[in-house]
Design a protein around this motif. Structure first.
Motif, PDB file in Angstrom:
ATOM      1  N   VAL A  16       0.843  -1.203   0.000  1.00 48.29           N
ATOM      2  CA  VAL A  16       0.000   0.000   0.000  1.00 48.29           C
ATOM      3  C   VAL A  16       0.872   1.245   0.000  1.00 48.29           C
ATOM      4  CG1 VAL A  16      -1.609   1.392   1.376  1.00 48.29           C
ATOM      5  CG2 VAL A  16      -2.011  -1.045   1.099  1.00 48.29           C
ATOM      6  N   PHE A  19       2.829   1.729  -3.358  1.00 50.25           N
ATOM      7  CA  PHE A  19       2.014   2.159  -4.506  1.00 50.25           C
ATOM      8  C   PHE A  19       1.234   3.447  -4.244  1.00 50.25           C
ATOM      9  CE2 PHE A  19       2.668  -2.222  -5.893  1.00 50.25           C
ATOM     10  CZ  PHE A  19       2.832  -2.049  -7.264  1.00 50.25           C
ATOM     11  N   SER A  20       1.431   4.060  -3.075  1.00 49.12           N
ATOM     12  CA  SER A  20       0.614   5.223  -2.705  1.00 49.12           C
ATOM     13  C   SER A  20       0.704   6.376  -3.708  1.00 49.12           C
ATOM     14  CB  SER A  20       0.986   5.713  -1.302  1.00 49.12           C
ATOM     15  OG  SER A  20       2.364   6.044  -1.231  1.00 49.12           O
ATOM     16  N   THR A  21       1.850   6.563  -4.337  1.00 52.67           N
ATOM     17  CA  THR A  21       1.994   7.653  -5.320  1.00 52.67           C
ATOM     18  C   THR A  21       2.291   7.149  -6.735  1.00 52.67           C
ATOM     19  OG1 THR A  21       4.373   7.961  -4.930  1.00 52.67           O
ATOM     20  CG2 THR A  21       2.853   9.195  -3.518  1.00 52.67           C
ATOM     21  N   THR A  31      -6.734   2.838  -8.897  1.00 54.88           N
ATOM     22  CA  THR A  31      -5.304   2.642  -8.673  1.00 54.88           C
ATOM     23  C   THR A  31      -5.029   1.403  -7.816  1.00 54.88           C
ATOM     24  OG1 THR A  31      -5.303   4.060  -6.705  1.00 54.88           O
ATOM     25  CG2 THR A  31      -4.847   5.130  -8.823  1.00 54.88           C
ATOM     26  N   TYR A  32      -3.845   0.826  -8.026  1.00 53.03           N
ATOM     27  CA  TYR A  32      -3.428  -0.302  -7.187  1.00 53.03           C
ATOM     28  C   TYR A  32      -3.445   0.110  -5.715  1.00 53.03           C
ATOM     29  CZ  TYR A  32      -1.610  -2.856 -11.295  1.00 53.03           C
ATOM     30  OH  TYR A  32      -1.471  -3.526 -12.491  1.00 53.03           O
ATOM     31  N   PHE A  33      -3.129   1.361  -5.454  1.00 51.34           N
ATOM     32  CA  PHE A  33      -3.102   1.884  -4.096  1.00 51.34           C
ATOM     33  C   PHE A  33      -4.446   1.694  -3.404  1.00 51.34           C
ATOM     34  CE2 PHE A  33      -3.927   5.964  -1.655  1.00 51.34           C
ATOM     35  CZ  PHE A  33      -3.319   5.537  -0.476  1.00 51.34           C
ATOM     36  N   GLU A  37      -5.354  -0.954  -0.407  1.00 50.76           N
ATOM     37  CA  GLU A  37      -5.939  -0.465   0.845  1.00 50.76           C
ATOM     38  C   GLU A  37      -7.161  -1.304   1.222  1.00 50.76           C
ATOM     39  OE1 GLU A  37      -5.568   4.248   1.545  1.00 50.76           O
ATOM     40  OE2 GLU A  37      -6.699   3.680  -0.235  1.00 50.76           O
ATOM     41  N   GLY A 392      -2.844   9.880  -2.278  1.00 55.72           N
ATOM     42  CA  GLY A 392      -1.583   9.273  -1.878  1.00 55.72           C
ATOM     43  C   GLY A 392      -0.796  10.139  -0.912  1.00 55.72           C
TER      44      GLY A 392
END
Length: 418
Positions: A16, A19-21, A31-33, A37, A392
């Motif tokens: 998490v 990949f946040s940004t 998004t993967y983020f 999550e 992010g």
């Protein structure tokens, strides 16, 4: 079984943060983020049978007012449906962030592994962004290949746009479509890494991005660092810093002789100053200046509820579309300044709530480690020139805040938590 499930959740949490940004990585515009999550939340509920609640009042008030702002946009405003849907989507996307914030807040109290994972993940995320930015610059400068477009648009088809051009000049953006994503990261990385070589990479990334907000951020970081060194002027400067300084000089000479990067950087700085001091600047600069100067007129044309509660998350551009016909083709959009974006989208109440949270984090963070206060203060100042407060970046701020409240020092984990 409980130990294994707890470890699995930690590993997903690690991803998490990484990949946040890295916003280019998406599945059907998600998004993967955000996906990761949600996975952390679901694993906690289904496997560990734990649903964490966030006892922190400041973050909860931010979310409560986001909800109120959304209801106001749907029930008591005449916003077009596209803007209302945009506000709803933005709010839904932020829900997993609140739930994972509750997980971090509760777990980091007794589990030092969380802060270790967060530290490593933030460093990996910064490294990936910075190295890819340099690679992106190199491939375009030497081969005239837009690597982001070739890989993420043409081959993988993850997004429709993965790079940013201004006046037909590529501005490297890392794993994002806009270089402003790098602005807070170069600041975070500069203080997160102790290695002088990594600090050099942060500086190079900011310069290569040609992004004014990133350049301002790294400039402030350097300024603070110079002051700190000046305070220690009676102490010998470690030898480890001499070689990095030599490298900066050599790289600077190469960039000066082989590219127009310094002309571009100077132009960005002049442009930023012109935005605030003159009336004869580029179109983008004039738009930024107008965001601030138009606010009294926006208040005049808004209802009391819209002024106090906001137009809805992601809808700060609507008043400018109404007043100036700006961005007419967009279904919904936000202005490129955190201060005005939050003030219009969340209203006066939401604005006060968010910056109370941020200033509280700065004040409390200084007591844990001055780097917390410096990083978050620069984030706040960067918001004057651009809207860096993506989900992010907000996640990173919440992550740092949770560690601050628990008196955990993410900048010094080797000494304190190993």
């Amino acid at each position: 079984m409980k130990t294994n499930s707890k470890s699995i959740v930690r590993y997903i949490f690690f991803l998490v943060v990484v990949f946040s940004t890295l916003v280019i990585f998406q599945v059907r515009n998600l998004t993967y983020f955000v996906i990761l999550e949600s996975v952390v939340v679901l694993l906690n509920v289904i496997v560990r049978r734990k649903l964490f609640f966030l006892p922190d009042r400041k973050i909860n008030i931010i979310y409560l007012l986001l909800c109120v702002s959304l209801l106001n946009s749907y029930l008591f405003s005449s916003l077009p449906n596209s803007f209302k849907r945009g506000a709803l989507v933005q709010f839904i996307i932020l829900i997993p962030l609140w739930l994972i914030a509750a997980y971090i807040y509760n777990e980091c109290k007794t589990d030092n592994k969380i802060i270790e994972y967060a530290n490593k993940a933030l460093k990996i995320m910064c490294c990936l962004q910075f190295i890819w930015c340099v690679f992106q610059f190199g491939t375009y400068a030497i081969l005239k290949v837009d690597i982001n477009d070739q890989v993420f648009v043409q081959i993988l088809g993850l997004v429709n746009n993965a790079s940013f051009f201004k006046y037909k000049i590529l501005q490297p953006s890392g794993f994002s479509w806009h270089p402003s994503t790098l602005a807070p990261l170069v600041v975070l990385g500069f203080f997160l890494f102790s290695s002088p070589y990594m600090k050099i990479l942060c500086i190079i990334t900011a310069l290569l991005s040609r992004n004014g907000t990133a350049i301002i951020g790294i400039g402030l970081a350097l300024f603070v660092s110079i002051i700190e060194l000046a305070k220690k002027r009676n102490k010998r400067i470690p030898k480890m810093y001499f070689l990095p300084v030599l490298i900066i000089f050599v790289v600077g000479c190469v960039l000066f002789l082989c590219t127009n990067i310094f002309d571009s950087v100077i132009s960005q700085i002049v442009s930023l100053i012109s935005r605030m001091l003159t009336s004869t600047a580029e179109i983008s600069a004039m738009a930024h200046k107008r965001y601030y100067s138009s606010y009294p007129l926006i208040i005049k044309n808004s209802t009391v509820l819209q002024t106090l509660l906001g137009y809805g998350e992601g809808c700060s551009g609507y008043p400018f579309t109404q007043l100036y016909g700006q961005a007419l083709s967009y279904s919904s959009w936000s202005v490129e300044s955190d201060f005005i974006n939050i003030l219009i989208s969340r209203g006066v109440f939401g604005f006060v709530a968010f910056y109370s949270f941020l200033t509280s984090a700065i004040w409390k963070g200084i007591k844990v480690n001055k780097k917390y206060g410096i990083v978050l203060s620069i984030f706040l100042l960067q918001g004057i020139t651009y809207n860096i407060q993506t989900d992010g970046v907000f996640f990173i701020e919440v992550l740092l805040y949770c560690f601050i409240v628990r008196e955990k020092d993410i900048f010094d984990i080797d000494k304190k938590y190993k």
